[in-house]
Design a protein around this motif. Structure first.
Motif, PDB file in Angstrom:
ATOM      1  N   SER A 137       0.824  -1.206   0.000  1.00  0.00           N
ATOM      2  CA  SER A 137       0.000   0.000   0.000  1.00  0.00           C
ATOM      3  C   SER A 137       0.861   1.260   0.000  1.00  0.00           C
ATOM      4  O   SER A 137       0.519   2.253  -0.644  1.00  0.00           O
ATOM      5  CB  SER A 137      -0.955  -0.007   1.194  1.00  0.00           C
ATOM      6  OG  SER A 137      -0.239  -0.002   2.405  1.00  0.00           O
ATOM      7  N   MET A 138       2.002   1.245   0.682  1.00  0.00           N
ATOM      8  CA  MET A 138       2.890   2.399   0.676  1.00  0.00           C
ATOM      9  C   MET A 138       3.461   2.627  -0.723  1.00  0.00           C
ATOM     10  O   MET A 138       3.503   3.768  -1.204  1.00  0.00           O
ATOM     11  CB  MET A 138       4.033   2.182   1.671  1.00  0.00           C
ATOM     12  CG  MET A 138       4.937   3.385   1.824  1.00  0.00           C
ATOM     13  SD  MET A 138       6.237   3.148   3.023  1.00  0.00           S
ATOM     14  CE  MET A 138       7.217   1.881   2.240  1.00  0.00           C
ATOM     15  N   ILE A 139       3.874   1.567  -1.404  1.00  0.00           N
ATOM     16  CA  ILE A 139       4.397   1.697  -2.762  1.00  0.00           C
ATOM     17  C   ILE A 139       3.320   2.221  -3.700  1.00  0.00           C
ATOM     18  O   ILE A 139       3.574   3.086  -4.550  1.00  0.00           O
ATOM     19  CB  ILE A 139       4.963   0.348  -3.245  1.00  0.00           C
ATOM     20  CG1 ILE A 139       6.220   0.009  -2.457  1.00  0.00           C
ATOM     21  CG2 ILE A 139       5.255   0.369  -4.738  1.00  0.00           C
ATOM     22  CD1 ILE A 139       6.740  -1.392  -2.694  1.00  0.00           C
ATOM     23  N   LEU A 140       2.097   1.729  -3.554  1.00  0.00           N
ATOM     24  CA  LEU A 140       0.997   2.186  -4.393  1.00  0.00           C
ATOM     25  C   LEU A 140       0.714   3.671  -4.180  1.00  0.00           C
ATOM     26  O   LEU A 140       0.545   4.423  -5.141  1.00  0.00           O
ATOM     27  CB  LEU A 140      -0.252   1.363  -4.090  1.00  0.00           C
ATOM     28  CG  LEU A 140      -1.498   1.714  -4.892  1.00  0.00           C
ATOM     29  CD1 LEU A 140      -1.313   1.328  -6.347  1.00  0.00           C
ATOM     30  CD2 LEU A 140      -2.711   1.035  -4.308  1.00  0.00           C
ATOM     31  N   LEU A 141       0.678   4.104  -2.929  1.00  0.00           N
ATOM     32  CA  LEU A 141       0.401   5.511  -2.642  1.00  0.00           C
ATOM     33  C   LEU A 141       1.517   6.416  -3.145  1.00  0.00           C
ATOM     34  O   LEU A 141       1.252   7.504  -3.666  1.00  0.00           O
ATOM     35  CB  LEU A 141       0.190   5.707  -1.138  1.00  0.00           C
ATOM     36  CG  LEU A 141      -1.092   5.120  -0.581  1.00  0.00           C
ATOM     37  CD1 LEU A 141      -1.111   5.255   0.940  1.00  0.00           C
ATOM     38  CD2 LEU A 141      -2.301   5.806  -1.178  1.00  0.00           C
ATOM     39  N   ILE A 142       2.772   5.985  -3.028  1.00  0.00           N
ATOM     40  CA  ILE A 142       3.882   6.792  -3.527  1.00  0.00           C
ATOM     41  C   ILE A 142       3.818   6.906  -5.040  1.00  0.00           C
ATOM     42  O   ILE A 142       4.039   7.989  -5.606  1.00  0.00           O
ATOM     43  CB  ILE A 142       5.232   6.196  -3.064  1.00  0.00           C
ATOM     44  CG1 ILE A 142       5.393   6.409  -1.560  1.00  0.00           C
ATOM     45  CG2 ILE A 142       6.397   6.808  -3.819  1.00  0.00           C
ATOM     46  CD1 ILE A 142       6.593   5.714  -0.966  1.00  0.00           C
ATOM     47  N   SER A 143       3.479   5.834  -5.727  1.00  0.00           N
ATOM     48  CA  SER A 143       3.405   5.890  -7.187  1.00  0.00           C
ATOM     49  C   SER A 143       2.241   6.767  -7.644  1.00  0.00           C
ATOM     50  O   SER A 143       2.360   7.500  -8.623  1.00  0.00           O
ATOM     51  CB  SER A 143       3.282   4.492  -7.776  1.00  0.00           C
ATOM     52  OG  SER A 143       2.056   3.900  -7.403  1.00  0.00           O
ATOM     53  N   LYS A 144       1.118   6.736  -6.923  1.00  0.00           N
ATOM     54  CA  LYS A 144      -0.007   7.599  -7.277  1.00  0.00           C
ATOM     55  C   LYS A 144       0.348   9.062  -7.055  1.00  0.00           C
ATOM     56  O   LYS A 144       0.005   9.925  -7.869  1.00  0.00           O
ATOM     57  CB  LYS A 144      -1.246   7.238  -6.461  1.00  0.00           C
ATOM     58  CG  LYS A 144      -1.978   6.034  -6.972  1.00  0.00           C
ATOM     59  CD  LYS A 144      -3.279   5.858  -6.208  1.00  0.00           C
ATOM     60  CE  LYS A 144      -4.043   4.684  -6.739  1.00  0.00           C
ATOM     61  NZ  LYS A 144      -4.937   5.041  -7.822  1.00  0.00           N
ATOM     62  N   ALA A 145       1.037   9.365  -5.959  1.00  0.00           N
ATOM     63  CA  ALA A 145       1.435  10.746  -5.683  1.00  0.00           C
ATOM     64  C   ALA A 145       2.408  11.240  -6.746  1.00  0.00           C
ATOM     65  O   ALA A 145       2.337  12.397  -7.168  1.00  0.00           O
ATOM     66  CB  ALA A 145       2.058  10.839  -4.298  1.00  0.00           C
ATOM     67  N   ASP A 146       3.309  10.388  -7.197  1.00  0.00           N
ATOM     68  CA  ASP A 146       4.257  10.763  -8.239  1.00  0.00           C
ATOM     69  C   ASP A 146       3.538  11.050  -9.550  1.00  0.00           C
ATOM     70  O   ASP A 146       3.848  12.015 -10.250  1.00  0.00           O
ATOM     71  CB  ASP A 146       5.287   9.653  -8.418  1.00  0.00           C
ATOM     72  CG  ASP A 146       6.417  10.053  -9.344  1.00  0.00           C
ATOM     73  OD1 ASP A 146       6.876  11.203  -9.244  1.00  0.00           O
ATOM     74  OD2 ASP A 146       6.853   9.205 -10.146  1.00  0.00           O
ATOM     75  N   GLU A 147       2.555  10.212  -9.874  1.00  0.00           N
ATOM     76  CA  GLU A 147       1.793  10.415 -11.109  1.00  0.00           C
ATOM     77  C   GLU A 147       1.004  11.721 -11.055  1.00  0.00           C
ATOM     78  O   GLU A 147       0.959  12.479 -12.029  1.00  0.00           O
ATOM     79  CB  GLU A 147       0.838   9.244 -11.316  1.00  0.00           C
ATOM     80  CG  GLU A 147       0.013   9.346 -12.580  1.00  0.00           C
ATOM     81  CD  GLU A 147      -0.960   8.195 -12.733  1.00  0.00           C
ATOM     82  OE1 GLU A 147      -1.903   8.340 -13.516  1.00  0.00           O
ATOM     83  OE2 GLU A 147      -0.773   7.164 -12.067  1.00  0.00           O
ATOM     84  N   ILE A 148       0.393  12.017  -9.926  1.00  0.00           N
ATOM     85  CA  ILE A 148      -0.363  13.265  -9.781  1.00  0.00           C
ATOM     86  C   ILE A 148       0.567  14.468  -9.895  1.00  0.00           C
ATOM     87  O   ILE A 148       0.227  15.473 -10.516  1.00  0.00           O
ATOM     88  CB  ILE A 148      -1.132  13.272  -8.436  1.00  0.00           C
ATOM     89  CG1 ILE A 148      -2.258  12.250  -8.492  1.00  0.00           C
ATOM     90  CG2 ILE A 148      -1.683  14.655  -8.125  1.00  0.00           C
ATOM     91  CD1 ILE A 148      -2.940  12.007  -7.163  1.00  0.00           C
ATOM     92  N   GLY A 149       1.765  14.354  -9.318  1.00  0.00           N
ATOM     93  CA  GLY A 149       2.741  15.438  -9.422  1.00  0.00           C
ATOM     94  C   GLY A 149       3.170  15.689 -10.858  1.00  0.00           C
ATOM     95  O   GLY A 149       3.294  16.842 -11.288  1.00  0.00           O
ATOM     96  N   LYS A 150       3.383  14.626 -11.609  1.00  0.00           N
ATOM     97  CA  LYS A 150       3.770  14.777 -13.009  1.00  0.00           C
ATOM     98  C   LYS A 150       2.645  15.411 -13.823  1.00  0.00           C
ATOM     99  O   LYS A 150       2.888  16.277 -14.674  1.00  0.00           O
ATOM    100  CB  LYS A 150       4.138  13.422 -13.606  1.00  0.00           C
ATOM    101  CG  LYS A 150       5.473  12.902 -13.147  1.00  0.00           C
ATOM    102  CD  LYS A 150       5.785  11.562 -13.779  1.00  0.00           C
ATOM    103  CE  LYS A 150       7.090  11.001 -13.275  1.00  0.00           C
ATOM    104  NZ  LYS A 150       7.375   9.669 -13.838  1.00  0.00           N
ATOM    105  N   ARG A 151       1.415  15.002 -13.573  1.00  0.00           N
ATOM    106  CA  ARG A 151       0.285  15.587 -14.302  1.00  0.00           C
ATOM    107  C   ARG A 151       0.112  17.062 -13.972  1.00  0.00           C
ATOM    108  O   ARG A 151      -0.198  17.872 -14.844  1.00  0.00           O
ATOM    109  CB  ARG A 151      -1.005  14.836 -13.968  1.00  0.00           C
ATOM    110  CG  ARG A 151      -1.082  13.477 -14.592  1.00  0.00           C
ATOM    111  CD  ARG A 151      -2.419  12.845 -14.344  1.00  0.00           C
ATOM    112  NE  ARG A 151      -2.463  11.493 -14.890  1.00  0.00           N
ATOM    113  CZ  ARG A 151      -3.541  10.757 -14.918  1.00  0.00           C
ATOM    114  NH1 ARG A 151      -4.666  11.203 -14.410  1.00  0.00           N
ATOM    115  NH2 ARG A 151      -3.507   9.546 -15.430  1.00  0.00           N
ATOM    116  N   THR A 152       0.329  17.422 -12.700  1.00  0.00           N
ATOM    117  CA  THR A 152       0.205  18.820 -12.297  1.00  0.00           C
ATOM    118  C   THR A 152       1.272  19.671 -12.974  1.00  0.00           C
ATOM    119  O   THR A 152       0.979  20.776 -13.451  1.00  0.00           O
ATOM    120  CB  THR A 152       0.329  18.937 -10.767  1.00  0.00           C
ATOM    121  OG1 THR A 152      -0.653  18.103 -10.163  1.00  0.00           O
ATOM    122  CG2 THR A 152       0.134  20.357 -10.309  1.00  0.00           C
TER     123      THR A 152
END
Length: 51
Positions: A24-39
């Motif tokens: 779950s930690m790896i999943l949340l970090i990857s989602k946060a990274d993706e959101i940062g790239k989109r922003t």
């Protein structure tokens, strides 16, 4: 005393809980990274990036 061995880190339940938390930690970090790239891409597209 037997329940301690089952719930301890080396037991199956402890290892399972550890793996679930790790995944779950790896999943949340990857989602946060993706959101940062989109922003960043959206800001660059609109010309809002900091200079």
């Amino acid at each position: 005393m037997d329940i301690w061995l089952v719930l301890y880190w080396s037991g199956p339940i402890g290892v399972g809980i550890f793996l679930v938390c790790l995944a779950s930690m790896i999943l949340l970090i990857s989602k946060a990274d993706e959101i940062g790239k989109r922003t960043k891409a959206f800001a660059k597209e609109k010309g809002l990036e900091k200079k």
